[in-house]
Design a protein around this motif. Structure first.
Motif, PDB file in Angstrom:
ATOM      1  N   LEU A  99       1.003  -1.245   0.119  1.00 39.66           N
ATOM      2  CA  LEU A  99      -0.203  -0.058   0.087  1.00 39.66           C
ATOM      3  C   LEU A  99       0.906   1.534  -0.085  1.00 39.66           C
ATOM      4  O   LEU A  99       1.678   1.491   0.953  1.00 39.66           O
ATOM      5  CB  LEU A  99      -1.034   0.002   1.207  1.00 39.66           C
ATOM      6  CG  LEU A  99      -1.995   0.968   1.327  1.00 39.66           C
ATOM      7  CD1 LEU A  99      -3.008   0.882   0.158  1.00 39.66           C
ATOM      8  CD2 LEU A  99      -2.721   1.047   2.840  1.00 39.66           C
ATOM      9  N   HIS A 129      -2.122   4.613  -3.814  1.00 37.87           N
ATOM     10  CA  HIS A 129      -3.253   4.009  -3.367  1.00 37.87           C
ATOM     11  C   HIS A 129      -3.902   4.770  -2.570  1.00 37.87           C
ATOM     12  O   HIS A 129      -5.379   5.170  -2.378  1.00 37.87           O
ATOM     13  CB  HIS A 129      -3.014   2.480  -2.470  1.00 37.87           C
ATOM     14  CG  HIS A 129      -2.428   1.539  -3.471  1.00 37.87           C
ATOM     15  ND1 HIS A 129      -1.021   1.313  -3.604  1.00 37.87           N
ATOM     16  CD2 HIS A 129      -3.212   0.817  -4.588  1.00 37.87           C
ATOM     17  CE1 HIS A 129      -0.978   0.354  -4.382  1.00 37.87           C
ATOM     18  NE2 HIS A 129      -2.104   0.153  -5.207  1.00 37.87           N
ATOM     19  N   ILE A 130      -3.200   5.672  -1.626  1.00 42.10           N
ATOM     20  CA  ILE A 130      -3.937   6.609  -0.544  1.00 42.10           C
ATOM     21  C   ILE A 130      -4.525   7.752  -1.346  1.00 42.10           C
ATOM     22  O   ILE A 130      -5.428   8.179  -1.060  1.00 42.10           O
ATOM     23  CB  ILE A 130      -2.819   7.135   0.372  1.00 42.10           C
ATOM     24  CG1 ILE A 130      -2.461   5.743   1.456  1.00 42.10           C
ATOM     25  CG2 ILE A 130      -3.347   8.045   1.353  1.00 42.10           C
ATOM     26  CD1 ILE A 130      -1.257   5.988   2.167  1.00 42.10           C
TER      27      ILE A 130
END
Length: 104
Positions: free
Chosen positions: A31, A35-36
């Motif tokens: 992650l 992705h964030i």
């Protein structure tokens, strides 16, 4: 509001399904910042769309309530006019009877 919640949950489930279908061998360690950023962008777009839909639906509800109030006011005015007309009719009838029979 319920429909928007259900639609939001369906879209969230669809996005999770598509994410897992496209991300092979994905772990939490993978992650990263893209992705964030994608998650935050999705939340932001959802909030913007939800705000616009809420604003439009509230405006529609306010207009409908205003129309209901105006309709009730018109009904009340109509009843008052009918009462006045009935009172005038009754007075005219009494006057006609008195004019026909002056002894009464």
């Amino acid at each position: 509001m319920k429909n928007l919640t259900i639609t939001g949950l369906i879209l969230l489930a669809l996005s999770i399904l598509l994410f897992y279908l496209t991300a092979n061998n994905f772990t939490l360690n993978d992650l990263g910042m893209p992705h964030i950023m994608g998650i935050l962008g999705g939340i932001g777009i959802g909030l913007i769309i939800g705000g616009m839909v809420g604003y439009v639906s509230k405006g529609s509800a306010i207009k409908a309530e205003q129309k209901r109030r105006e309709f009730k006011q018109l009904q009340q005015e109509k009843e008052d006019l009918e009462k006045r007309a009935a009172e005038i009719e009754r007075r005219e009838t009494e006057l006609d009877l008195r004019n026909q029979n002056p002894q009464i």
